[in-house]
Design an enzyme around this catalytic site. Structure first.
Site, short mmCIF file in Angstrom:
data_model
loop_
_atom_site.label_atom_id
_atom_site.label_comp_id
_atom_site.label_asym_id
_atom_site.label_seq_id
_atom_site.Cartn_x
_atom_site.Cartn_y
_atom_site.Cartn_z
N ALA A 62 0.78 -1.31 -0.09
CA ALA A 62 0.03 -0.01 0.01
C ALA A 62 0.98 1.17 -0.09
O ALA A 62 1.97 1.03 0.37
CB ALA A 62 -0.98 0.02 1.33
N GLY A 101 0.46 -5.00 0.81
CA GLY A 101 -0.73 -5.13 0.05
C GLY A 101 -0.31 -5.55 -1.53
O GLY A 101 -0.95 -6.03 -2.28
N GLU A 104 -0.54 -9.14 -1.24
CA GLU A 104 -1.88 -9.48 -1.09
C GLU A 104 -2.63 -9.52 -2.44
O GLU A 104 -3.41 -10.09 -2.80
CB GLU A 104 -2.59 -8.39 -0.26
N GLU A 124 3.92 -5.58 7.13
CA GLU A 124 3.11 -4.59 7.64
C GLU A 124 3.41 -4.41 9.20
O GLU A 124 3.36 -3.42 9.95
CB GLU A 124 1.72 -5.03 7.67
#
Ligand code: 3HC
Ligand code: NAI
Length: 651
Positions: A62, A101, A104, A124
């Site tokens: 992210a 992310g 992911e 994370e």
């Protein structure tokens, strides 16, 4: 503005290609582009979709710079659900690092291929967070509970080959990523491979979550995110995917609003900022450093030599005698053997590194090296003599660095005819392990020498922070008021175990008095003998230390200091030390009282913060966040508190 995401048809395969330098973070523009592209692919003639990134890496996660700001749709978890629910095959092609992310996104794809050099990870936790786009639910469904927890609670990435073993990657593709990935997609289509949604895989088998929690608590040392990750994995194992996603969402948002994540996000950017030197042009040339000489094969010289050899840079080590050289090289040998034994290095890699380190007692062996690092005793006279000698021996343009902890780099530079080539490179012990490197910029240090050392630090996997010249530079200078406070706390009523206990509960790797014991109390004692009373400063700062040394308590190495140590170096509190402290307090006129742990933490952290403030004001550090980087990487300050300056501002 044009979208960083392009969609094209290659035969019957829809290729979604993303180019958002530097690391393809999943910013709003990237997420929107991905949603548009997947929607287009869903509705066109393609039979399968390939997600691939340009540049140096697959999505690195992210976009951290968007954290703390209002979320703009499409939101990553929803985008990933849209990708996963596509009814054409979706394949992710991974190169570089697929992180957070980013990984992911790959997990939400139906199949994953990767080049052999790729790494995948869920880091994370290092930002005080958990994988918040389905990672806590999809990873255990593919890799099982234990492997998923290890990935998520350590945050350490794994190589593509290991990811394949774990079931997180389906195919390793050799050669060109795009070609290899397209071939893989065609193979899947030819074999009628089904759309395979990770969320539809049966939940992993239930584990003993209490035992897992106990193990994670031991390792997490005060951090909240690792336990929240266990909660999410438990939800994955015991409920439906949708229920698990709810738990993940709630825990993620709690963490995002918490103090620890804010501090760790500050620290993430602080570390990257520290590598930048104000006023130094980006295109400053750097000197080639392909060989290094190290003078002194003691505690530091050996570790520094290993850091270079580990990065493939050959080292020539100089010692005063054959015996000293032999001793230095054999310690290096033992360290490598230890790393092999602990599984940190393969035997082959250790042998390669070891072969890069040679030794000599003759300074002429340094005639052709690109850089020399001096790491002899902390004796200014000796250091100056050595630099004068290097001036005569080393080739023009060689960088001459000192590993001094305290001495004036400008005076050392003045012993040469080329002060512009002289710089301080202050490593931390053990130098092959500790990540911090204070790069000490002398008054005359040339810009290209500084730029070279900053770049070189990265090559040898260190985190560089620039410091100006002052006694102790950034880190050790701050230890002085910190050490003084620790002594005052003892005299005013605290015990060593209370001071250390409070600081360790706060998150310091080691309390201040255990650090004194580790460094050796005799070192400071000897240094003080050469000083006048005025130079020694406030007796409260050293009188207990003097009395301990006079009672033959020299610290850990002698078996006793502020504590008694057993053969495993485990400290035990000692009544004799309590008595010495009480007697010294009486001698110096202190009235003892109960001291709360909060006061201990407050006074010690404030001592660091205030000295740090002066260091920034004087221009010794470029910015206060650099000091945070020094203290976290060099002195065991907890990253989840952001560093002493951040903590001082935000506590
Ligand atoms: N978001 C925003 N910026 C990022 C970023 C990210 N995820 N990752 C890196 N950057 C920026 C850095 O700040 C730096 O910017 P700068 O040049 O302006 O200083 C630039 O990209 C290059 O980064 P590095 O200097 O770190 O480059 P390296 O080549 O040394 O390392 C990397 C590359 C391994 C990708 C490293 O940058 C990294 O580890 N990044 C963080 C990865 C991460 O933590 N991802 C998880 C994010 S949280 C998440 O995904 C939540 C989700 O689960 C919902
Ligand atoms: P050390 O005492 O372990 O090693 C010094 C080595 O230098 C010895 O092996 C000695 O034989 C050798 N030496 C002395 N004179 C020499 C000469 N003329 N030519 C070649 N070799 C010579 O010392 P240590 O701890 O490695 O410290 C070295 C330097 O690093 C010092 O300046 C110290 O302040 C600094 N430093 C030490 C740290 C530590 O934790 N030990 C941390 C950071 C810096």
């Amino acid at each position: 503005m044009s979208s960083p995401v392009k969609y094209t048809l290659t035969g019957n395969i829809g290729v979604i290609s993303v180019d958002s330098p530097p690391v393809n973070a999943l910013s709003h523009a990237v997420r929107q582009g991905l949603l548009d592209a997947i929607t287009e692919a869903q509705n066109d003639a393609s039979e399968a979709v390939l997600i691939i990134c340009e540049g140096r890496t697959f999505f690195a996660g992210a976009d951290i710079s968007e954290f703390g700001k209002p979320i703009q749709d499409p939101w990553l978890p929803e985008l990933l659900n849209a990708i996963e629910s596509t009814d054409k095959l979706v394949v992710a092609a991974i190169h570089g690092t697929a992180l957070g992310g980013g990984f992911e996104t790959a997990l939400a794809s139906h199949y994953r291929c990767a080049v052999p050099s790729a790494k995948i990870g869920l880091p994370e936790v290092k930002l005080g967070l958990l994988p918040g786009a389905g990672g806590t639910q999809r990873t255990p469904r593919l890799a099982g509970i234990e492997a998923a927890l290890e990935l998520m609670t350590s945050g350490v990435p794994v190589a593509a080959s290991r990811a394949k073993e774990l079931g997180l990657v389906d195919e390793i593709v050799a050669g060109d990523l795009r070609e290899g990935a397209l071939t893989y997609v065609r193979k899947l289509l030819d074999s009628d491979a089904p759309v395979r949604r990770t969320s539809e895989i049966d939940p992993p088998k239930f584990g003993d979550f209490d035992a897992l929690r106990a193990a994670v608590t031991r390792r997490a040392r005060g951090q909240v995110a690792p336990l929240a990750i266990v909660d999410c994995v438990e939800a994955a194992a015991t409920g439906t995917f949708a229920e698990g996603m709810k738990v993940e969402r709630q825990k993620f948002s709690e963490l995002m609003q918490g103090k620890q994540s804010a501090a760790l996000r500050h620290f993430f950017f602080a570390e990257r900022q520290a590598a930048k030197v104000d006023g130094l042009a980006k295109d400053t040339p750097v000197r080639a450093v392909d060989s290094v000489g190290i003078i002194g094969g003691g505690t530091m010289g050996g570790g520094i030599a290993m850091s270079f050899a580990n990065a493939g840079i050959p080292v020539t080590m100089i010692e005063i005698s054959d015996e000293a050289l032999e001793r230095g090289l054999s310690i290096i040998e033992r360290n490598y053997a230890g790393s092999v034994k602990r599984g940190k290095l393969t035997e082959e890699k250790a042998a390669q590194c070891r072969a890069l380190i040679s030794g000599s007692t003759d300074y002429d062996a340094l005639a052709d090296v690109d850089m020399v690092i001096e790491a002899v005793f902390e004796d200014p006279g000796l250091k100056k003599k050595i630099f004068a000698r290097l001036d005569g021996v080393c080739k023009k343009g060689a960088i001459l660095a000192t590993n001094t902890s305290y001495q004036d780099v400008d005076q050392i530079a003045a012993a040469t005819s080329r002060p512009e080539d002289v710089i301080g490179t202050h490593f931390f012990s053990p130098a092959h392990i500790m990540k911090l490197l204070e790069v000490v910029r002398g008054e005359k240090t040339a810009d290209d020498v500084l730029a070279t050392c900053m770049q070189l630090a990265k090559r040898i996997r260190k985190v560089p922070v620039v410091s100006g010249v002052c006694y102790g530079f950034i880190g050790n200078r701050m230890l002085r008021p910190y050490g003084l406070q620790s002594q005052l706390l003892l005299l005013e009523g605290a015990t060593p175990e209370q001071v250390d206990g409070a600081m360790e509960a706060f998150g310091m790797a080691m309390g201040p008095l255990r650090v004194f014991d580790l460094a050796g109390l005799d070192v400071g004692y000897k240094a003080r003998q050469a000083l006048s009373d005025a130079e020694k400063g406030d007796p409260a700062g050293y009188r207990v230390l003097d009395h301990l040394v006079e009672a033959d308590r020299h610290g850990q190495k002698s078996g006793s200091g502020f504590y008694i140590y057993d053969e495993h170096r485990k400290p035990t509190p000692c009544p004799e030390v309590h008595k010495i402290i009480e007697e010294t307090a009486a001698e110096l006129g202190f009235e003892r009282r109960e001291i709360a742990d909060e006061e201990i933490v407050d006074r010690l952290t404030r001592a660091l913060y205030e000295e740090g403030g002066k260091i920034v004001e004087e221009g010794i550090a470029q910015r206060s966040s650099d000091i945070d980087v020094v203290y976290v990487y060099g002195y065991g300050f907890p990253a989840y508190r952001g560093g002493p300056m951040y903590f001082g501002e935000n506590a």
